[in-house]
Design an enzyme around this catalytic site. Structure first.
Site, PDB file in Angstrom:
ATOM      1  N   GLY A   8       0.840  -1.205   0.000  1.00 10.85           N
ATOM      2  CA  GLY A   8       0.000   0.000   0.000  1.00 10.85           C
ATOM      3  C   GLY A   8       0.876   1.256   0.000  1.00 10.85           C
ATOM      4  O   GLY A   8       0.507   2.287   0.555  1.00 10.85           O
ATOM      5  N   GLY A  11      -0.370   4.816  -1.162  1.00 10.57           N
ATOM      6  CA  GLY A  11      -1.455   5.479  -0.433  1.00 10.57           C
ATOM      7  C   GLY A  11      -0.966   6.614   0.452  1.00 10.57           C
ATOM      8  O   GLY A  11       0.229   6.926   0.485  1.00 10.57           O
ATOM      9  N   TYR A 142     -16.723  -0.019   6.644  1.00  6.28           N
ATOM     10  CA  TYR A 142     -15.308   0.154   6.996  1.00  6.28           C
ATOM     11  C   TYR A 142     -15.078  -0.153   8.485  1.00  6.28           C
ATOM     12  O   TYR A 142     -14.162  -0.893   8.845  1.00  6.28           O
ATOM     13  CB  TYR A 142     -14.917   1.597   6.670  1.00  6.28           C
ATOM     14  CG  TYR A 142     -13.497   1.973   6.979  1.00  6.28           C
ATOM     15  CD1 TYR A 142     -12.432   1.359   6.347  1.00  6.28           C
ATOM     16  CD2 TYR A 142     -13.215   2.997   7.894  1.00  6.28           C
ATOM     17  CE1 TYR A 142     -11.126   1.736   6.620  1.00  6.28           C
ATOM     18  CE2 TYR A 142     -11.922   3.389   8.166  1.00  6.28           C
ATOM     19  CZ  TYR A 142     -10.877   2.757   7.533  1.00  6.28           C
ATOM     20  OH  TYR A 142      -9.589   3.136   7.800  1.00  6.28           O
TER      21      TYR A 142
END
Ligand code: SER
Length: 315
Positions: A8, A11, A142
């Site tokens: 990631g 990000g 989430y």
């Protein structure tokens, strides 16, 4: 120095974590990985591998290739995007974590960092001075995925003695890379709009306070937690960490000190409903006691830095 893999790395957190860890550990000891190419500083600044966090064999190959010991799993869908793509959010947020937990169970890796969020809390949680241990009934996709992830982290620690560490990040404010579809993103957008257009239409209501943190503090918290002695870590789900708490109105007042003509208006959308279910201020005394956490950057410093950096970018 144990070698690290940051999944990631394109990000918001990954970009800055890779840069900082390469400074501390040496560029060859920090492997960046993502499905999309990161900014040049990350891409050319050390090893980079294309990895889909859902592809466990690919993660394993890269871990073995570089003799990686620590994995940071930062690939996830954030709160606002997750409400629009619930299936993908659940798959990405849970399977990504599981792939790495399984590799640790197979003794391929030794240590894991996995980010949780203030989204694990819900409308029944005490919203002010929210304790480490409290009612947790998240109402977003989430938040549900992060709470489930926390439970799995603790389970894998208890059952297989896997050294996994985690932080419940508040909204993170930074200028180096864009945030990716969160409810707290307004607090970054507002700076871009203030400089470019002189006005901003905010998707949260005027007095909706949320816990936030400047990225430098978040990166330091992550590194301090990962470096802490194992016996100091009493929480194997995820730590509350506090930074600053402010409303859209309060951040506007701060921005106006530098840009007096800046104007804000309010048009709350579904993200305001998400924000309403989250705490306004986090109690982080357990992180302070266990591994010495202290935030450094206040609202004034954060606003000054954001305005100065973004102005330079736009000139
Ligand atoms: N910044 C995140 C979001 O807004 C919260 O962890 O989704």
């Amino acid at each position: 120095m144990s070698r690290k893999l940051i999944i990631g790395s394109s990000g918001q957190i990954g970009t800055e974590l890779v840069i900082k860890l390469r400074e501390i550990c040496g560029k060859d000891n920090v492997v960046a990985a993502d499905i999309k190419q990161p900014i040049d500083e990350v891409f050319y600044g050390g090893p980079y591998e294309e990895i889909n966090v859902l592809d466990k064999e690919r993660i394993k190959d890269v871990v073995l290739k570089y003799k990686v010991e620590e994995v940071y799993i930062l690939a996830a869908l954030l709160s606002a995007t997750a409400e629009k793509k619930p299936d993908l959010a659940w798959k990405l947020n849970m399977e990504g974590l599981f792939n790495v937990l399984e590799l640790a169970k197979e003794k391929v890796i030794k240590k894991i960092f996995w980010p949780s969020s203030i989204a694990v809390f819900g409308p029944t949680t005490p919203s002010k001075n929210t304790p480490q241990h409290t009612i947790m009934e998240p109402t977003t996709v989430y938040g549900i995925s992060k709470l489930a992830g926390e439970r799995w982290c603790e389970y894998f620690f208890n059952k297989y003695d896997i050294d996994i560490r985690s932080i419940r990040y508040p909204g993170l404010i930074s200028y180096k890379s864009s945030p990716g579809g969160g409810t707290t993103d307004y607090a970054i957008e507002i700076f871009h709009h203030a400089i470019k257009h002189g006005n901003y239409v905010c998707f949260l209501e005027k007095n909706r306070a949320l816990p936030m943190m400047y990225m430098d503090d978040a990166i330091r918290a992550t590194i301090e937690l990962m470096e802490a002695d194992k016996e100091k870590i009493s929480i194997r789900s995820s730590y509350n960490v506090g930074g600053i708490s402010f409303t859209p109105f309060e951040i506007t007042q701060e921005i106006k000190k530098t840009l007096p003509n800046f104007e804000i208006s309010y048009s709350p959308d579904f993200r305001n409903e998400i924000a309403k279910s989250w705490p306004s201020h986090i109690n982080d005394q357990v992180a302070r006691k266990d591994w010495g956490w202290r935030p450094n950057i206040d609202l004034d410093q954060m606003c000054q830095t954001m305005l100065k950096q973004l102005k330079t970018d736009f000139v």
